[in-house]
Write an enzyme that holds these catalytic residues in place. Sequence first.
Site, PDB file in Angstrom:
ATOM      1  N   HIS A 148      55.568 -11.408  76.477  1.00  0.00           N
ATOM      2  CA  HIS A 148      55.005 -12.860  76.052  1.00  0.00           C
ATOM      3  C   HIS A 148      54.370 -13.772  77.492  1.00  0.00           C
ATOM      4  O   HIS A 148      53.167 -14.449  77.374  1.00  0.00           O
ATOM      5  CB  HIS A 148      55.328 -13.609  75.533  1.00  0.00           C
ATOM      6  CG  HIS A 148      55.726 -13.317  74.276  1.00  0.00           C
ATOM      7  ND1 HIS A 148      54.946 -13.610  72.713  1.00  0.00           N
ATOM      8  CD2 HIS A 148      55.945 -12.206  73.244  1.00  0.00           C
ATOM      9  CE1 HIS A 148      55.282 -12.994  71.707  1.00  0.00           C
ATOM     10  NE2 HIS A 148      55.335 -11.893  72.216  1.00  0.00           N
ATOM     11  N   SER A 168      51.092  -7.689  77.340  1.00  0.00           N
ATOM     12  CA  SER A 168      51.243  -6.424  77.132  1.00  0.00           C
ATOM     13  C   SER A 168      49.747  -5.453  78.032  1.00  0.00           C
ATOM     14  O   SER A 168      48.743  -6.100  78.104  1.00  0.00           O
ATOM     15  CB  SER A 168      50.718  -6.198  75.609  1.00  0.00           C
ATOM     16  OG  SER A 168      51.718  -6.203  74.570  1.00  0.00           O
ATOM     17  N   LYS A 183      48.961  -3.180  61.896  1.00  0.00           N
ATOM     18  CA  LYS A 183      48.800  -1.949  62.042  1.00  0.00           C
ATOM     19  C   LYS A 183      50.618  -1.889  63.431  1.00  0.00           C
ATOM     20  O   LYS A 183      50.426  -0.713  62.918  1.00  0.00           O
ATOM     21  CB  LYS A 183      47.894  -2.253  63.928  1.00  0.00           C
ATOM     22  CG  LYS A 183      48.095  -0.359  64.816  1.00  0.00           C
ATOM     23  CD  LYS A 183      47.404  -1.320  66.061  1.00  0.00           C
ATOM     24  CE  LYS A 183      47.641   0.511  66.163  1.00  0.00           C
ATOM     25  NZ  LYS A 183      46.147   0.670  67.589  1.00  0.00           N
ATOM     26  N   ASP A 184      50.876  -2.772  62.986  1.00  0.00           N
ATOM     27  CA  ASP A 184      52.660  -2.115  63.319  1.00  0.00           C
ATOM     28  C   ASP A 184      53.380  -2.089  62.071  1.00  0.00           C
ATOM     29  O   ASP A 184      54.687  -1.377  61.929  1.00  0.00           O
ATOM     30  CB  ASP A 184      53.168  -3.696  63.654  1.00  0.00           C
ATOM     31  CG  ASP A 184      53.300  -3.913  65.475  1.00  0.00           C
ATOM     32  OD1 ASP A 184      52.872  -2.056  66.210  1.00  0.00           O
ATOM     33  OD2 ASP A 184      53.558  -4.470  66.231  1.00  0.00           O
ATOM     34  N   GLU A 235      75.279  14.952  72.043  1.00  0.00           N
ATOM     35  CA  GLU A 235      74.287  14.974  71.325  1.00  0.00           C
ATOM     36  C   GLU A 235      73.128  15.424  71.447  1.00  0.00           C
ATOM     37  O   GLU A 235      72.977  15.327  73.212  1.00  0.00           O
ATOM     38  CB  GLU A 235      74.440  13.652  70.484  1.00  0.00           C
ATOM     39  CG  GLU A 235      75.324  13.066  69.675  1.00  0.00           C
ATOM     40  CD  GLU A 235      75.396  14.042  68.314  1.00  0.00           C
ATOM     41  OE1 GLU A 235      75.127  12.943  67.610  1.00  0.00           O
ATOM     42  OE2 GLU A 235      75.672  14.667  68.311  1.00  0.00           O
TER      43      GLU A 235
HETATM   44  C1  HEM Z   1      66.023  -2.208  72.217  1.00  0.00           C
HETATM   45  C2  HEM Z   1      65.256  -0.609  72.796  1.00  0.00           C
HETATM   46  C3  HEM Z   1      63.474  -1.757  72.907  1.00  0.00           C
HETATM   47  C4  HEM Z   1      62.669  -2.322  72.093  1.00  0.00           C
HETATM   48  C5  HEM Z   1      64.194  -2.958  70.734  1.00  0.00           C
HETATM   49  C6  HEM Z   1      62.525  -3.036  72.668  1.00  0.00           C
HETATM   50  C7  HEM Z   1      60.824  -3.656  72.293  1.00  0.00           C
HETATM   51  C8  HEM Z   1      59.853  -3.562  72.887  1.00  0.00           C
HETATM   52  C9  HEM Z   1      58.948  -4.146  72.034  1.00  0.00           C
HETATM   53  C10 HEM Z   1      58.128  -4.699  70.803  1.00  0.00           C
HETATM   54  C11 HEM Z   1      57.613  -4.366  73.306  1.00  0.00           C
HETATM   55  C12 HEM Z   1      56.079  -4.491  72.981  1.00  0.00           C
HETATM   56  C13 HEM Z   1      55.548  -4.069  72.849  1.00  0.00           C
HETATM   57  C14 HEM Z   1      55.295  -2.328  72.938  1.00  0.00           C
HETATM   58  O1  HEM Z   1      54.924  -2.784  74.092  1.00  0.00           O
HETATM   59  O2  HEM Z   1      55.592  -1.151  72.567  1.00  0.00           O
HETATM   60  C15 HEM Z   1      57.908  -3.608  74.260  1.00  0.00           C
HETATM   61  C16 HEM Z   1      57.448  -3.477  75.607  1.00  0.00           C
HETATM   62  C17 HEM Z   1      57.759  -2.703  76.998  1.00  0.00           C
HETATM   63  N1  HEM Z   1      59.083  -2.377  76.915  1.00  0.00           N
HETATM   64 FE1  HEM Z   1      60.936  -2.063  75.276  1.00  0.00          FE
HETATM   65  N2  HEM Z   1      62.364  -2.378  74.010  1.00  0.00           N
HETATM   66  C18 HEM Z   1      63.020  -0.881  74.776  1.00  0.00           C
HETATM   67  C19 HEM Z   1      64.296  -0.567  75.576  1.00  0.00           C
HETATM   68  C20 HEM Z   1      63.010  -0.470  76.327  1.00  0.00           C
HETATM   69  C21 HEM Z   1      63.177   0.742  77.469  1.00  0.00           C
HETATM   70  C22 HEM Z   1      63.924   1.575  77.370  1.00  0.00           C
HETATM   71  C23 HEM Z   1      62.296   0.517  77.968  1.00  0.00           C
HETATM   72  C24 HEM Z   1      62.098   1.317  79.356  1.00  0.00           C
HETATM   73  C25 HEM Z   1      62.957   1.995  80.785  1.00  0.00           C
HETATM   74  C26 HEM Z   1      60.981  -0.516  77.816  1.00  0.00           C
HETATM   75  C27 HEM Z   1      60.196  -0.900  78.614  1.00  0.00           C
HETATM   76  C28 HEM Z   1      59.153  -1.870  77.989  1.00  0.00           C
HETATM   77  C29 HEM Z   1      58.034  -1.916  78.471  1.00  0.00           C
HETATM   78  C30 HEM Z   1      57.536  -1.882  80.364  1.00  0.00           C
HETATM   79  C31 HEM Z   1      57.008  -2.943  77.806  1.00  0.00           C
HETATM   80  C32 HEM Z   1      55.737  -3.187  77.804  1.00  0.00           C
HETATM   81  C33 HEM Z   1      54.982  -2.092  77.812  1.00  0.00           C
HETATM   82  C34 HEM Z   1      53.090  -2.859  77.285  1.00  0.00           C
HETATM   83  O3  HEM Z   1      52.785  -3.640  78.038  1.00  0.00           O
HETATM   84  O4  HEM Z   1      52.088  -1.454  78.475  1.00  0.00           O
HETATM   85  N3  HEM Z   1      62.066  -0.755  76.398  1.00  0.00           N
HETATM   86  N4  HEM Z   1      59.398  -2.897  74.556  1.00  0.00           N
END
Ligand code: HEM
Lengths: 411, 201
Positions: free
Chosen positions: A208, A212, A235-236, A279
């Site tokens: 935030h 994004s 959408k989500d 796994e």
């Molecule tokens: C427990 C696991 C995770 C949760 C609950 C989570 C949740 C989220 C959510 C809600 C968003 C915003 C929506 C979206 O862009 O899809 C987000 C964005 C992002 N996540 Fe995660 N995430 C998780 C794991 C990860 C992992 C493992 C990575 C990479 C190593 C990662 C990297 C990113 C990045 C770079 C963004 C911003 C992307 C953009 O705005 O283009 N996340 N995450």
Amino acid sequence: MANKIIAWIDHRFPLTSFIKHELTGYPTPRNLSYWWNFGFLAGIVLMLQVLTGLFLAMHYKPDAAMAFDSIQHIMRDVNYGWLLRFMHSTGASAFFLVIYIHMARTLYYGSYRAPRELMWWTGQGLLLLLMATAFMGYLLPWGQMSFWGATVITNLFRATPFIGDQVVVWLRGDYAVGDDTLTRFFALHYLFPFLIIGAVVIHLVALHSVRSSNPSGIDLADKDNIPFHPYYTIKDFYGLGVFLMAYFLVVFFFPHSVLEPANNIPANPLITPDHIVPEWYFLPFYAILRAVPNMVGGVVAMGLSVIVFAFMPFLDRSRIPGGGRYRPVYRIMFYLFILDILVLGYVGYVPPTSKTIIIGQVATFIYFGSFILLPFISKAEDKWLFKRGLPPKILALIASEEQEIAKRGKR
Amino acid sequence: MSPTFAAENKLEKFQTDTSVIAVERGVDTFMNACHGCHSLKYVHYRDLARFGIDKERIATWRGDSTLDSAMTSLLSDEAALQSFGKVPPDLSMIVMAREGGASYVFAYLTGYYLTPEGMTSNHLFPLTKMPDALEISTATDSVKRSEIMEQAHDIVSFLSWAADPQKAERESLGYYVIGYLIILTVLLYNVKLQVWSKLKT
Ligand code: HEM
């Protein structure tokens, strides 16, 4: 009445302004594709795992003499115990699938680059926590694969210099995987999801603050932003519906597809299964472990293969936004890398033969080679693309991004 | 299925008969031919009743045990070790605990044969310590053989049920859940279209 209560709260706590700022008014690029649904889905799967896990824990016994029986008790005697258990076991696989897609999205579109490095690194931390949680959870049913998987993996810590043997005993709580290991893994398996929740909060606070990214990779000027609610909430939720259909299809009709037959045999320290496989979500890393002939080398390679993603913000030297979208060479590298991971997964799955060992070594080479070559390739690609001339549309977008960054700098 | 297994054995696909009559016949044969050695410690006699098998029939199997007791065998581990050098595995989960599942168990039970030297062996598990419980290796005439195949079929149908007793309930609930989700998702998709259509300016 409701308004009064809200007003009362707003005097004491920033409720309305928080909702307005983070949800109803939170500006989101209007051009996000469905690949941006997976972060939300990861959050939902996390909730599902915590909830089903909580109810499973009410009937599960973390004791080597009772664990296997208690799972059967849950499956057969507890009301809808089978549903809880299958939702949890299927949920683990779903979690990895969703997270891998989420990461692949980030890699493809280059969302790990400035200003989103902290998102990428908290994400990396989340991946490590998730892997640890899944690994410890897999011991709990106390089947043959649970026992031998935990034995093989904890044994890898013997590679620690000087104190290897002590580290293994320290992890297991005993000389061999046994009752103490099971009980501590249960305690930690219960704790870790809450660490994950904490890390997700940081991940989202960072999101935030930097907002994004989007398929074009550019920070869109405000005119192209739309409020998160209702556009992205709906959408989500639509995406969630599609996800739940796939998830429950497995839960209700193919729940055994994510469980190993050998894990329906109670753990037996005296009998080693013919073929110990992790796994599916660990297979590529397992293949890298086995590709290196020397144990210490294998462990280091496996550790690096997970950690190496953290270096992406430094390795990618391109100035062109949008990741794979506007970068043909990077795009090819991305697809080759995904293909390479699939090959590694296959190699990790089959019993090693002289042929698969070679394939595994070549694939491991390509895996690390992609990271090592990326700085040079991305730099050369950048030069080539600028020399060739970018389409005016993209140049305009880059200019507007620079403006945005300048504005942000002033704040 | 593990790749080692898939490469070595091509099993004929076993068609489980989920009907109460088949399972009931399976229990009956099981109690006569297998229960002396094998337990079903996760299956209780009351589970059979809940599945729809007649209580009177169950009474003939359970002897002095109560309806609430597990279908454990009377053979002690020590006695088994002495006779076979191995404790016969509990069969409650056997169909889920072998690569190939029901197809494997069926092929194993019917896989006994006589070697030219007159010894009993098994196609799938040559060194098995279990005797040819259904006596298929010595059955020569085709009527007898197909009778034994039938028996094995019923036993395996019963064991398949025992390993996954909620399968029928799970699947029938599954149709409702998936059906509900399809309707919900279609509705959500339409709401999504409607909400987003306001954007086109
Ligand atoms: C427990 C696991 C995770 C949760 C609950 C989570 C949740 C989220 C959510 C809600 C968003 C915003 C929506 C979206 O862009 O899809 C987000 C964005 C992002 N996540 Fe995660 N995430 C998780 C794991 C990860 C992992 C493992 C990575 C990479 C190593 C990662 C990297 C990113 C990045 C770079 C963004 C911003 C992307 C953009 O705005 O283009 N996340 N995450």
